[in-house]
Write a protein that holds these residues in place. Structure first.
Motif, PDB file in Angstrom:
ATOM      1  N   SER A   1     -53.211   8.457 -55.718  1.00  0.00           N
ATOM      2  CA  SER A   1     -52.777   7.683 -56.757  1.00  0.00           C
ATOM      3  C   SER A   1     -51.272   6.970 -56.753  1.00  0.00           C
ATOM      4  O   SER A   1     -51.093   6.099 -57.432  1.00  0.00           O
ATOM      5  N   LEU A   2     -50.574   7.484 -55.893  1.00  0.00           N
ATOM      6  CA  LEU A   2     -49.259   6.877 -56.253  1.00  0.00           C
ATOM      7  C   LEU A   2     -49.156   5.456 -55.105  1.00  0.00           C
ATOM      8  O   LEU A   2     -48.047   4.922 -55.165  1.00  0.00           O
ATOM      9  N   SER A   3     -50.325   4.881 -54.550  1.00  0.00           N
ATOM     10  CA  SER A   3     -50.260   3.805 -53.965  1.00  0.00           C
ATOM     11  C   SER A   3     -49.589   2.661 -54.210  1.00  0.00           C
ATOM     12  O   SER A   3     -48.709   2.146 -53.751  1.00  0.00           O
ATOM     13  N   ASP A   4     -50.036   2.221 -55.834  1.00  0.00           N
ATOM     14  CA  ASP A   4     -49.463   0.808 -56.050  1.00  0.00           C
ATOM     15  C   ASP A   4     -47.808   0.917 -56.349  1.00  0.00           C
ATOM     16  O   ASP A   4     -46.966   0.133 -55.949  1.00  0.00           O
ATOM     17  N   SER A   5     -47.384   2.172 -57.181  1.00  0.00           N
ATOM     18  CA  SER A   5     -45.909   2.432 -57.287  1.00  0.00           C
ATOM     19  C   SER A   5     -45.261   2.327 -55.871  1.00  0.00           C
ATOM     20  O   SER A   5     -44.125   1.945 -55.914  1.00  0.00           O
ATOM     21  N   ALA A   6     -45.830   3.312 -55.041  1.00  0.00           N
ATOM     22  CA  ALA A   6     -45.166   3.295 -53.760  1.00  0.00           C
ATOM     23  C   ALA A   6     -44.961   2.098 -53.031  1.00  0.00           C
ATOM     24  O   ALA A   6     -44.235   1.969 -52.307  1.00  0.00           O
ATOM     25  N   TYR A   7     -45.836   1.254 -53.305  1.00  0.00           N
ATOM     26  CA  TYR A   7     -45.932  -0.060 -52.493  1.00  0.00           C
ATOM     27  C   TYR A   7     -44.800  -0.827 -52.985  1.00  0.00           C
ATOM     28  O   TYR A   7     -44.182  -1.589 -52.275  1.00  0.00           O
ATOM     29  N   ASN A   8     -44.640  -1.099 -54.289  1.00  0.00           N
ATOM     30  CA  ASN A   8     -43.665  -1.770 -54.821  1.00  0.00           C
ATOM     31  C   ASN A   8     -42.275  -1.146 -54.652  1.00  0.00           C
ATOM     32  O   ASN A   8     -41.420  -1.938 -54.379  1.00  0.00           O
ATOM     33  N   ASP A   9     -42.211   0.201 -54.548  1.00  0.00           N
ATOM     34  CA  ASP A   9     -40.971   0.841 -54.304  1.00  0.00           C
ATOM     35  C   ASP A   9     -40.472   0.422 -52.635  1.00  0.00           C
ATOM     36  O   ASP A   9     -39.354   0.125 -52.346  1.00  0.00           O
ATOM     37  N   ARG A  10     -41.378   0.358 -52.036  1.00  0.00           N
ATOM     38  CA  ARG A  10     -41.208  -0.048 -50.399  1.00  0.00           C
ATOM     39  C   ARG A  10     -40.577  -1.275 -50.202  1.00  0.00           C
ATOM     40  O   ARG A  10     -39.646  -1.468 -49.607  1.00  0.00           O
ATOM     41  N   ARG A  11     -41.368  -2.210 -51.230  1.00  0.00           N
ATOM     42  CA  ARG A  11     -40.861  -3.742 -51.068  1.00  0.00           C
ATOM     43  C   ARG A  11     -39.520  -3.898 -51.447  1.00  0.00           C
ATOM     44  O   ARG A  11     -38.630  -4.621 -50.922  1.00  0.00           O
ATOM     45  N   SER A  12     -39.193  -3.030 -52.461  1.00  0.00           N
ATOM     46  CA  SER A  12     -37.876  -3.255 -53.048  1.00  0.00           C
ATOM     47  C   SER A  12     -36.594  -2.656 -52.172  1.00  0.00           C
ATOM     48  O   SER A  12     -35.573  -3.153 -52.076  1.00  0.00           O
ATOM     49  N   VAL A  13     -37.071  -1.642 -51.430  1.00  0.00           N
ATOM     50  CA  VAL A  13     -36.213  -1.197 -50.362  1.00  0.00           C
ATOM     51  C   VAL A  13     -36.020  -1.935 -49.169  1.00  0.00           C
ATOM     52  O   VAL A  13     -34.642  -2.316 -48.977  1.00  0.00           O
ATOM     53  N   CYS A  14     -36.964  -2.666 -48.853  1.00  0.00           N
ATOM     54  CA  CYS A  14     -36.773  -3.453 -47.928  1.00  0.00           C
ATOM     55  C   CYS A  14     -35.894  -4.893 -48.222  1.00  0.00           C
ATOM     56  O   CYS A  14     -35.045  -5.211 -47.706  1.00  0.00           O
ATOM     57  N   GLU A  15     -36.213  -5.242 -49.502  1.00  0.00           N
ATOM     58  CA  GLU A  15     -35.215  -6.315 -50.109  1.00  0.00           C
ATOM     59  C   GLU A  15     -33.918  -5.994 -50.356  1.00  0.00           C
ATOM     60  O   GLU A  15     -33.091  -6.583 -49.949  1.00  0.00           O
ATOM     61  N   ASN A  16     -33.726  -4.889 -50.705  1.00  0.00           N
ATOM     62  CA  ASN A  16     -32.389  -4.245 -51.022  1.00  0.00           C
ATOM     63  C   ASN A  16     -31.468  -4.285 -49.404  1.00  0.00           C
ATOM     64  O   ASN A  16     -30.288  -4.726 -49.561  1.00  0.00           O
ATOM     65  N   ILE A  17     -32.120  -3.826 -48.478  1.00  0.00           N
ATOM     66  CA  ILE A  17     -31.547  -3.836 -47.232  1.00  0.00           C
ATOM     67  C   ILE A  17     -31.293  -5.208 -46.532  1.00  0.00           C
ATOM     68  O   ILE A  17     -30.273  -5.346 -45.877  1.00  0.00           O
ATOM     69  N   ALA A  18     -32.359  -6.069 -46.892  1.00  0.00           N
ATOM     70  CA  ALA A  18     -32.097  -7.220 -46.280  1.00  0.00           C
ATOM     71  C   ALA A  18     -30.775  -8.006 -47.022  1.00  0.00           C
ATOM     72  O   ALA A  18     -30.079  -8.814 -46.346  1.00  0.00           O
ATOM     73  N   GLU A  19     -30.633  -7.918 -48.214  1.00  0.00           N
ATOM     74  CA  GLU A  19     -29.531  -8.169 -49.149  1.00  0.00           C
ATOM     75  C   GLU A  19     -28.316  -7.610 -48.369  1.00  0.00           C
ATOM     76  O   GLU A  19     -27.281  -8.464 -48.247  1.00  0.00           O
ATOM     77  N   LEU A  20     -28.368  -6.245 -48.266  1.00  0.00           N
ATOM     78  CA  LEU A  20     -27.049  -5.646 -47.509  1.00  0.00           C
ATOM     79  C   LEU A  20     -26.623  -6.698 -46.253  1.00  0.00           C
ATOM     80  O   LEU A  20     -25.458  -6.564 -45.971  1.00  0.00           O
ATOM     81  N   LEU A  21     -27.674  -6.856 -45.535  1.00  0.00           N
ATOM     82  CA  LEU A  21     -27.412  -7.377 -44.292  1.00  0.00           C
ATOM     83  C   LEU A  21     -27.146  -9.019 -44.365  1.00  0.00           C
ATOM     84  O   LEU A  21     -26.894  -9.752 -43.259  1.00  0.00           O
ATOM     85  N   GLY A  22     -27.381  -9.424 -45.545  1.00  0.00           N
ATOM     86  CA  GLY A  22     -27.071 -10.811 -45.739  1.00  0.00           C
ATOM     87  C   GLY A  22     -28.206 -11.825 -45.222  1.00  0.00           C
ATOM     88  O   GLY A  22     -27.684 -13.013 -44.660  1.00  0.00           O
ATOM     89  N   ILE A  23     -29.276 -11.233 -45.160  1.00  0.00           N
ATOM     90  CA  ILE A  23     -30.388 -12.152 -44.438  1.00  0.00           C
ATOM     91  C   ILE A  23     -31.511 -12.196 -45.595  1.00  0.00           C
ATOM     92  O   ILE A  23     -31.437 -11.617 -46.643  1.00  0.00           O
ATOM     93  N   LYS A  24     -32.538 -13.405 -45.370  1.00  0.00           N
ATOM     94  CA  LYS A  24     -33.425 -13.618 -46.384  1.00  0.00           C
ATOM     95  C   LYS A  24     -34.540 -12.429 -46.583  1.00  0.00           C
ATOM     96  O   LYS A  24     -34.810 -12.155 -47.404  1.00  0.00           O
ATOM     97  N   ALA A  25     -34.780 -11.993 -45.223  1.00  0.00           N
ATOM     98  CA  ALA A  25     -35.864 -11.057 -45.239  1.00  0.00           C
ATOM     99  C   ALA A  25     -35.833  -9.967 -43.961  1.00  0.00           C
ATOM    100  O   ALA A  25     -34.905 -10.358 -42.884  1.00  0.00           O
ATOM    101  N   LEU A  26     -36.322  -8.967 -43.696  1.00  0.00           N
ATOM    102  CA  LEU A  26     -36.086  -7.845 -42.611  1.00  0.00           C
ATOM    103  C   LEU A  26     -36.686  -8.453 -41.447  1.00  0.00           C
ATOM    104  O   LEU A  26     -36.215  -8.288 -40.259  1.00  0.00           O
ATOM    105  N   ARG A  27     -37.387  -9.418 -41.563  1.00  0.00           N
ATOM    106  CA  ARG A  27     -37.898 -10.458 -40.596  1.00  0.00           C
ATOM    107  C   ARG A  27     -36.682 -10.965 -39.274  1.00  0.00           C
ATOM    108  O   ARG A  27     -36.871 -11.146 -38.553  1.00  0.00           O
ATOM    109  N   ASP A  28     -35.597 -11.216 -40.179  1.00  0.00           N
ATOM    110  CA  ASP A  28     -34.500 -11.756 -39.481  1.00  0.00           C
ATOM    111  C   ASP A  28     -33.758 -10.808 -38.611  1.00  0.00           C
ATOM    112  O   ASP A  28     -32.547 -10.879 -38.278  1.00  0.00           O
ATOM    113  N   ALA A  29     -34.054  -9.529 -38.933  1.00  0.00           N
ATOM    114  CA  ALA A  29     -33.133  -8.247 -38.453  1.00  0.00           C
ATOM    115  C   ALA A  29     -33.356  -7.738 -37.102  1.00  0.00           C
ATOM    116  O   ALA A  29     -34.529  -7.815 -36.765  1.00  0.00           O
ATOM    117  N   THR A  30     -32.508  -7.453 -36.322  1.00  0.00           N
ATOM    118  CA  THR A  30     -32.745  -6.551 -35.080  1.00  0.00           C
ATOM    119  C   THR A  30     -32.384  -5.081 -35.366  1.00  0.00           C
ATOM    120  O   THR A  30     -31.940  -5.038 -36.376  1.00  0.00           O
TER     121      THR A  30
END
Length: 381
Positions: free
Chosen positions: A217-246
């Motif tokens: 049952s946790l699939s939708d909430s976990a999905y949205n949680d993963r998304r926000s983790v990725c966005e926060n880390i991209a922000e820390l790195l100063g990039i638009k999205a993790l696609r731009d990170a090595t």
């Protein structure tokens, strides 16, 4: 395409609404590799399949519209000027969301009736939701001459899911369902929303899906949680999205994020690279390499991104016991659904029997096996 399903939907529509409909087929999709990379502006490698949604749709002179979910035997009557989301988890939100997003673009709709049904196994991670959204927007575009491009239609479908269903999905599902090409997979760049088709020749191998028939049952909430983790880390790195990170970029902020979140971001960076590598393997006809990448993808989803579950992991382990299975991984958002397996054709029967038997013994529950063909995207039947 399922002619029995097409006939059933057409018949149900005619009986309910006493008129001939326009018929649309919109396929579900598989994703060979590139999981959870789409909302990180990354690469994915999906294909449309021969299972999907059939929608029958036509204008009406009535002063309201009707949507009829044939599989559920439920009808909903609604007014176009009073569209708002229903209770969470209701099927009509997919229909209402599309209508609302079309109207947000100042496009004029008249009243209509729609009946739909599908043969995509529920909870299989094959994007029945995107297929439904696409069938609605495609049908309405035809009926009311809205002049929408396919690219505009998939954005409408995606926004319907964000705003009416509450799942912050990427663009892959809608794209693969709309733009699929028979016998091809699409290497899709989710930033430019452009793809390169690769003709798939699996030679003496075949794709096989095994559905765990579980949905934790946790699939939708976990999905949205993963998304926000990725966005926060991209922000820390100063990039638009993790696609731009090595990987070395990520290393620079290792002390600023939790080890768990570090692994999630690392997975996305590695998975993005695997999708590109997979397209090269496909071009070279190197199925062994493709299989290795598919296994690596599952390991990352299991241990780093943590979106797998016991049932999925068990089926992948079963695949590893058989050297005629080149690769296997969970497919889709996770926490249930299907594994996708690349299996030698002469081993299909033995492997599906052995895996099904082991699964039944382990979980006291049956799994389901499907074979799919790669199909064209959303179109008029």
């Amino acid at each position: 395409m399922n002619t029995v399903l097409i006939n059933e939907i057409e018949t149900c529509f005619k009986e309910a609404f006493k008129t001939d409909p326009l018929l649309i087929f919109s396929p579900g999709r598989i994703n060979i590799i590139g999981e959870h990379t789409d909302y990180n502006d990354g690469f994915v490698f999906p294909a449309a399949v021969d299972k999907g949604i059939v929608a029958a749709i036509q204008k009406t002179d009535a002063d309201s519209s009707v949507a009829y979910a044939v599989n559920k035997d439920e009808k909903i009557t609604f007014s176009l000027d009073k569209i708002k989301p229903s209770a969470e988890g209701r099927w009509e939100n997919y229909v209402f969301g599309v209508i609302a997003e079309i109207q947000n673009r100042s496009k004029k709709l008249g009243n209509f009736n729609i009946a739909f049904g599908g043969d995509i196994p529920g909870g299989a991670g094959m994007s029945s939701s995107a297929a439904l959204e696409n069938s609605v927007v495609y049908g309405l575009n035809e009926l009311f001459d809205l002049g929408l491009t396919k690219n505009e239609m998939i954005i409408i479908s995606q926004k319907a899911e964000h705003n009416y269903v509450g799942v912050k999905c990427g663009i892959m599902d809608q794209y693969a369902s709309m733009f699929g090409i028979e016998n091809h997979a699409l290497l899709l760049d989710c930033r430019t929303v452009e793809s390169k088709p690769y003709e798939i020749d699996f030679k003496d191998h075949q794709l096989m899906l095994i559905n765990t028939n579980v949905k934790h049952s946790l699939s939708d909430s976990a999905y949205n949680d993963r998304r926000s983790v990725c966005e926060n880390i991209a922000e820390l790195l100063g990039i638009k999205a993790l696609r731009d990170a090595t990987e070395s970029d990520l290393e620079t902020i290792k002390d600023q994020v939790s080890p768990v979140n570090y692994q999630k971001a690392l997975f996305v960076i590695q998975e993005n690279n695997r999708a590109v590598e997979a397209s090269k393997a496909m071009e070279a006809g190197d199925l062994e390499r493709l299989g290795q990448l598919i296994y690596q993808s599952h390991a990352g989803l299991q241990h780093q991104y943590k979106v797998s579950c016991e049932e999925l992991d068990f089926l992948v382990e079963q695949a590893k016991l058989n050297n005629k299975v080149l690769g296997a991984r969970m497919m889709g958002g996770g926490f249930g659904g299907c594994t996708i397996n690349l299996v030698a054709k002469d081993e299909i029967e033995a492997f599906s029997e052995a895996a099904s038997k082991a699964y039944q013994e382990k979980f006291n529950k049956a799994c389901s096996v499907y074979f799919i063909e790669l199909s064209d995207g959303t179109h008029i039947i």
